[in-house]
Every structure is written in structure tokens, then in C-alpha cells.
Write an enzyme that holds these catalytic residues in place. Structure first.
Site, mmCIF file in Angstrom:
data_model
loop_
_atom_site.group_PDB
_atom_site.id
_atom_site.type_symbol
_atom_site.label_atom_id
_atom_site.label_comp_id
_atom_site.label_asym_id
_atom_site.label_seq_id
_atom_site.Cartn_x
_atom_site.Cartn_y
_atom_site.Cartn_z
ATOM 1 N N GLN A 58 -30.403 31.003 -18.528
ATOM 2 C CA GLN A 58 -30.476 30.274 -17.441
ATOM 3 C C GLN A 58 -29.134 30.162 -16.795
ATOM 4 O OE1 GLN A 58 -33.103 26.811 -18.033
ATOM 5 N NE2 GLN A 58 -34.733 27.991 -18.571
ATOM 6 N N ASP A 59 -28.467 28.995 -17.037
ATOM 7 C CA ASP A 59 -27.186 28.666 -16.335
ATOM 8 C C ASP A 59 -26.344 28.474 -17.587
ATOM 9 O OD1 ASP A 59 -28.251 26.180 -16.861
ATOM 10 O OD2 ASP A 59 -27.001 25.135 -15.159
ATOM 11 N N PRO A 60 -24.865 28.494 -17.412
ATOM 12 C CA PRO A 60 -24.106 28.281 -18.455
ATOM 13 C C PRO A 60 -24.130 26.836 -18.788
ATOM 14 C CG PRO A 60 -22.889 29.513 -16.687
ATOM 15 C CD PRO A 60 -24.279 28.808 -16.049
ATOM 16 N N VAL A 121 -21.308 26.935 -13.204
ATOM 17 C CA VAL A 121 -22.107 25.544 -13.027
ATOM 18 C C VAL A 121 -21.067 24.629 -13.144
ATOM 19 C CG1 VAL A 121 -22.042 25.181 -15.717
ATOM 20 C CG2 VAL A 121 -23.637 24.097 -14.510
ATOM 21 N N ASN A 127 -27.603 23.109 -13.816
ATOM 22 C CA ASN A 127 -28.394 23.807 -12.693
ATOM 23 C C ASN A 127 -27.525 23.466 -11.443
ATOM 24 O OD1 ASN A 127 -30.382 25.375 -13.935
ATOM 25 N ND2 ASN A 127 -31.511 23.375 -14.537
#
Length: 212
Positions: A58-60, A121, A127
Site C-alpha cells: 500500500q503506502d510506505p 507518505v 495514506n
């Protein structure tokens, strides 16, 4: 073509130039992860033709010293994030491999593309960059991958699964499971046996299996 060439070409396109400019502006007053030099790191290890496995995150990680440009991976010396703990639990359940090294660059060196759907991020704000337009980069990467055959796609979680229609299902293997996050791993991720299924498929198609 090398993945490095792919990302260089993408940085010349308006959509990614705009994202980079937006992130650079934010960095004037806000810490952003991962470090600038690591943001496209997952594309540094091999040619597109050498891609064996795609793991889509997903995101870091948004906490200090964690994100290193490879999805789910952290550098040696850091505590294991919950998602990575569960990935290692699933690996042990599947192949009886007790992995402790949180740096997944050895996977990347074997042809595993460890790609997040969002590449940056804000610190402590999960997110926070999800609407910056990185989805175009992911789509373009998957378009390149459509030219390849016998690639295994490990899609963990709804966000990763949202890209399933971009994959050539007839010539590749798609394995889906809940996200390894502590919030969802118990719903089937821990017992999914994706690591053995991945290697079985690679061997069947005369490709070297991954040393997980």
C-alpha cells in the site's frame, strides 16, 4: 528494458513530474518517507524481463527509519512492523522458514518487484499521499508487465486487488489474500501458503524459484 529505464521515462511524463513537484513542496515544511533517494528503489534491481514475482503493498511506513523503498521491507536494526511479522509467520507456516532479516532486498535481487501502490507518505500520517496520482504509475508498470509471461502476482489486501484487471490472467499466476496487517491477517493471510504456490508455479514454467 530495465525497470530503471521505465522509471526514468515515467519521470519525464507530466503526471509523475507533478507528483514529484508536489512532494518536494511538502518537504519544505514536512518530513516525507522514504528518503528521496529511495523512492523509486524497487525499480533498481533487474530488467522487466527478469520479473518473476510482483508483491503489491500500500503506502510506505510512516514512522521514522522504517520505509526503505521496498514494500513491507525495513532496514536491519529496526523493529519488525506488524505486517512484516505476519509475512514471516505466513512464510514459516508455509515453508517452515524462520526468517528474521527484515531487509527484503535479497528478494528484490531475485526478481521480486516489491512495489507500493503509493510511493511516499507524510511522517506519522498514513495514506496521506494516496490521492496524489501514483495509480497512473502503477497502471503503467502493469502495462509493461503485460508483455511478460509466467509472473506471479501476490495481491494482499483490497487496494492491491484493485489492479487485478490489468493482469493477463491466462499467462500468469494471481494469488490473493487479506492484507498482512495485524488488523486483517487472521482472516486468511497467515495460512494462505502463497510462498510455496509461487515457487511451484515458477518451477513448472522453468523459472528459478525464490529463496524466501
Amino acid at each position: 528494458m530495465k525497470w530503471k529505464e521505465f522509471i526514468i521515462n515515467q519521470t519525464k511524463q507530466d503526471y509523475l513530474r507533478n507528483i514529484i513537484q508536489k512532494v518536494n513542496t511538502i518537504e519544505n515544511h514536512q518530513v516525507v518517507y522514504p528518503l528521496k533517494k529511495q523512492r523509486f528503489r524497487c525499480f533498481n534491481f533487474f530488467d522487466i524481463e527478469q520479473t518473476k514475482v510482483v508483491i503489491l503493498g500500500q503506502d510506505p511506513y510512516h514512522t521514522p527509519k522504517m520505509a526503505n523503498g521496498l514494500c513491507f521491507s525495513v532496514d536491519l536494526g529496526n523493529n519488525l512492523p506488524g505486517s512484516l511479522v505476519n509475512i514471516f509467520k505466513a512464510l514459516e507456516y508455509d515453508l517452515q522458514i524462520k526468517r528474521t532479516n527484515p531487509d527484503l532486498s535479497d528478494w528484490a535481487k531475485q526478481g521480486v518487484l516489491l512495489l507500493n501502490t503509493v510511493l511516499t507518505v507524510n511522517a506519522h500520517q498514513a495514506n496521506s499521499h494516496k490521492d496524489f496520482g501514483y495509480d497512473q504509475l502503477i497502471k503503467n508498470a502493469f502495462i509493461e508487465l503485460k508483455k511478460q509471461k509466467h509472473v506471479v502476482y501476490l495481491l494482499w489486501g483490497k487496494q492491491a486487488m484493485s489492479y487485478i484487471d490489468l493482469i493477463d490472467k491466462d499467462h500468469n499466476l494471481i494469488l490473493c489474500a487479506p492484507h498482512p496487517s495485524p488488523l486483517s491477517a487472521h482472516r486468511g493471510f497467515l495460512t494462505c501458503k502463497h510462498f510455496s504456490a509461487c515457487n511451484d508455479y515458477l518451477i513448472k514454467h522453468f523459472r528459478t524459484p525464490i529463496k524466501w
